[in-house]
Design an enzyme around this catalytic site. Structure first.
Site, PDB file in Angstrom:
ATOM      1  CD  GLU A 493     -66.216 103.062 -10.042  1.00 37.75           C
ATOM      2  OE1 GLU A 493     -66.370 101.937  -9.526  1.00 37.75           O
ATOM      3  OE2 GLU A 493     -66.135 104.112  -9.373  1.00 37.75           O
ATOM      4  CB  THR A 604     -61.521  97.020   3.112  1.00 35.79           C
ATOM      5  OG1 THR A 604     -61.255  97.517   1.800  1.00 35.79           O
ATOM      6  CG2 THR A 604     -62.944  96.488   3.200  1.00 35.79           C
TER       7      THR A 604
END
Length: 635
Positions: A493, A604
């Site tokens: 992440e 997006t």
């Protein structure tokens, strides 16, 4: 009694004959009617409306103690929010806490409730305004595209190995979809380990997030029967009359973006009808003193909105209010109503005007004062897609939106000057900025920036075009390194560049992977821009890693530690895995004529939206109106 007894006058003297009473009541009712009726002929005034929008009519505000607010650092599977970087879902705000109000947010809500109601009335009135022309339709917009959306043969490559790899990605999509359909149909996402569906609170009661997110992917991949089933669900089961607390950002990029894309690709009117209905429900969020929308909106009749309970000082988030432009411009284009474009242009003008520290855009802005709340700048969570939408707004306008272009390249210059760094090992990365102090961390979410810098390279200053393309390649290479340096060959992440670490996660809380697409997204763009075969090879490595570590018996799941040799799954098949990760992989292994970048811009959430060529549309609109007039009034 209407009359009170007057001293010195007897009660019988106060009496009125029946006829007198009738005349008096008739006069009184006429006077009241005249007074109230006159209000409708007076100029529109907020003060007049406030007389009737009393606080007693305000919807109730729920208050919860701080102890009930979810800890942002704790993982909450399946509740992504893209602007935040706690363990989270795909949103540019990772996972979020429950939508709650603490004492401060209650005070802000009560203080702004009246304004929200008034602006909701204004929004309703604005919906009745038109700009003098009818909205466009998919047929008109597709006539203005340079090439067919699906290419000559749906982008089928000629190289046998690439065909085989593309077919494998299509099989992965079919597998993910079939399991969602079997165990979570109509829910928002699939939990593959427990074989059930997940709803969550992020979409305010809306259902079928995976269905909406998958519509265009199914259509592009030629999974026709599955697409038809998804369309029928939208037509018969997508209920927009929910009364829950929704993320404006997530509803916009997933539902609005997904429905817009499906409409433009297929021409099915049901998608247009649904998206215009949903678009109206989002307008009350803009009812703030500055016009900067709050992050959470009630999609029901109240239309009230508020900021996230975890957002600093009741602020709005750059990556949320800055990621509306593409979709809202298309809402105006389809509806013929300029209100949507006006709302997002107001946001841009405020951001363009406000003073920016070192030319940078901090992540938190007050929707009340219009001032920055904190000086935290990130190209990852909380900030990312704002920059993406600047360059994409320019491209989607057929390169006529000069304001978006100027703001993008100005921001990119500030990012290069203040955030772009080179590690001792030669890796280029984008650090975060906290009040002038660099945090040498780069999030997975920030890895979209390789593709962003790449697609904007050709339109920069001539002397900097090659530099931008080189910078895009360097960032993409760094993000690939974050994958290749893990045991699973999937990226964490967030990864760091300090304490001797390079492109690796040093904290346990940063080691998870939730099927995110950003690295693969940059591979796809860089392949289209350079045709360097390494990008396809890197994409195939990601496919192999996904198959080995994330594929389970009944779907795909994120993993908790990319550095562990034995993986632990998080039991969540994110909707963006079908919308973005698999779509970008499929495009990576397809020819460039499938959704050519000259004609399509991806939002997006990877939903393709067509370039708007206004001169062409106006020409077609004039032809359409002439034909309609001839049919209505034949000679």
């Amino acid at each position: 009694m209407v009359f009170r007894k007057i001293p010195g006058v007897s009660a019988p003297g106060m009496g009125l004959r029946l006829s007198q009473k009738f005349v008096f009541l008739l006069f009184l009712s006429g006077l009241v009617t005249l007074c109230f009726g006159a209000l409708f002929f007076l100029p529109d005034s907020v003060r007049l409306k406030r007389i009737f929008l009393s606080k007693s009519e305000s919807p109730p505000v729920t208050v919860r103690s701080e102890g009930e607010t979810r800890d942002l650092t704790k993982k909450s599977a399946g509740e992504p929010l893209r602007a935040l970087e706690a363990p989270a879902g795909k949103l540019r705000v990772s996972r979020r806490p429950s939508v709650t109000h603490d004492a401060r947010s209650l005070e802000r809500s009560v203080g702004t409730l009246e304004r929200t109601q008034v602006d909701a009335v204004d929004a309703a009135r604005d919906l009745e305004r038109k700009d003098g022309r009818k909205g466009s339709n998919s047929e008109m917009i597709n006539k203005c595209l340079l090439k067919p959306a699906l290419g000559v043969d749906r982008g089928k490559p000629t190289d046998p190995q690439t065909v085989q790899r593309r077919d494998k990605v299509r099989e992965m999509m079919k597998f993910a979809w079939d399991n969602y359909k079997s165990y979570a149909w109509g829910k928002n996402e699939l939990r593959p380990l427990t074989r059930n569906g997940h709803i969550g609170t992020m979409f305010g009661g809306l259902r079928g997030a995976t269905i909406i997110d998958s519509l265009d992917t199914l259509y592009i991949m030629g999974l026709t029967e599955d697409y038809k089933e998804a369309k029928e669900w939208v037509q018969n089961n997508l209920d927009l009359n929910s009364n829950g607390e929704a993320s404006l950002f997530e509803v916009n990029i997933r539902y609005v973006g997904g429905l817009l894309s499906a409409y433009y690709l297929t021409g099915e009117e049901v998608f247009k009808q649904k998206v215009l209905e949903l678009g109206e429900k989002l307008l009350p969020a803009f009812g703030t003193p500055t016009g900067i929308p709050r992050g959470v909106i009630n999609l029901g009749s109240s239309g009230t909105s508020w900021s996230w309970g975890w957002a600093s000082a009741g602020s709005s988030i750059l990556a949320e209010f800055g990621t509306l432009h593409l979709e809202f411009v298309h809402l105006s284009e389809l509806s013929g109503n300029p209100i949507y474009t006006e709302k997002v242009m107001n946001i841009r003008k405020l951001l363009d005007k406000i003073e920016k520290p070192h030319g940078l855009y901090p992540n938190f802005l007050s929707p009340v004062s219009g001032n920055w709340v904190q000086h935290h700048v990130s190209l990852g969570g909380l900030g990312d897609s704002f920059y993406e939408y600047l360059i994409k707004s320019y491209l989607m306008s057929d390169k006529t939106d000069e304001e978006a272009k100027r703001m993008y390249y100005s921001a990119l210059e500030a990012i290069e000057t203040n955030l772009v760094q080179k590690s001792p090992g030669g890796l280029t990365y984008v650090a975060e900025w906290r009040g002038g102090v660099l945090d040498h961390k780069m999030g997975h979410l920030a890895c979209f920036s390789g593709g962003m810098v790449g697609i904007g390279a050709d339109d920069g200053a001539p002397e900097k075009r090659q530099h931008y393309l080189d910078l895009a390649a360097e960032i993409t290479h760094t993000c690939h390194e974050s994958y290749s340096r893990s045991a699973t060959k999937l990226g964490p992440e967030a990864f760091r560049f300090d304490g001797g670490a390079e492109a690796t996660a040093t904290r346990l809380s940063d080691r998870y992977y939730i099927l995110r697409p950003e690295v693969i997204e940059s591979y796809m763009y860089m392949w289209r821009l350079t045709h360097d075969p390494k990008y396809r090879q890197w994409g195939w490595e990601a496919v192999e890693a996904l198959e080995k570590h994330c594929r389970v018996e009944d779907g795909f799941s994120g993993i908790r530690d990319v550095y562990a040799s034995t993986v632990s799954h998080d039991n969540m098949q994110q909707s963006f895995f079908l919308s973005e990760t698999l779509k970008y992989l499929y495009l990576l292994f397809s020819d460039d004529d499938l959704l050519p970048l000259d004609d399509w811009v991806f939002n997006t959430e990877a939903h393709p939206l067509p370039v708007i060529r206004q001169s062409c549309l106006q020409e077609h609109a004039g032809t359409r109106d002439t034909q309609q007039q001839q049919q209505t009034h034949p000679e």
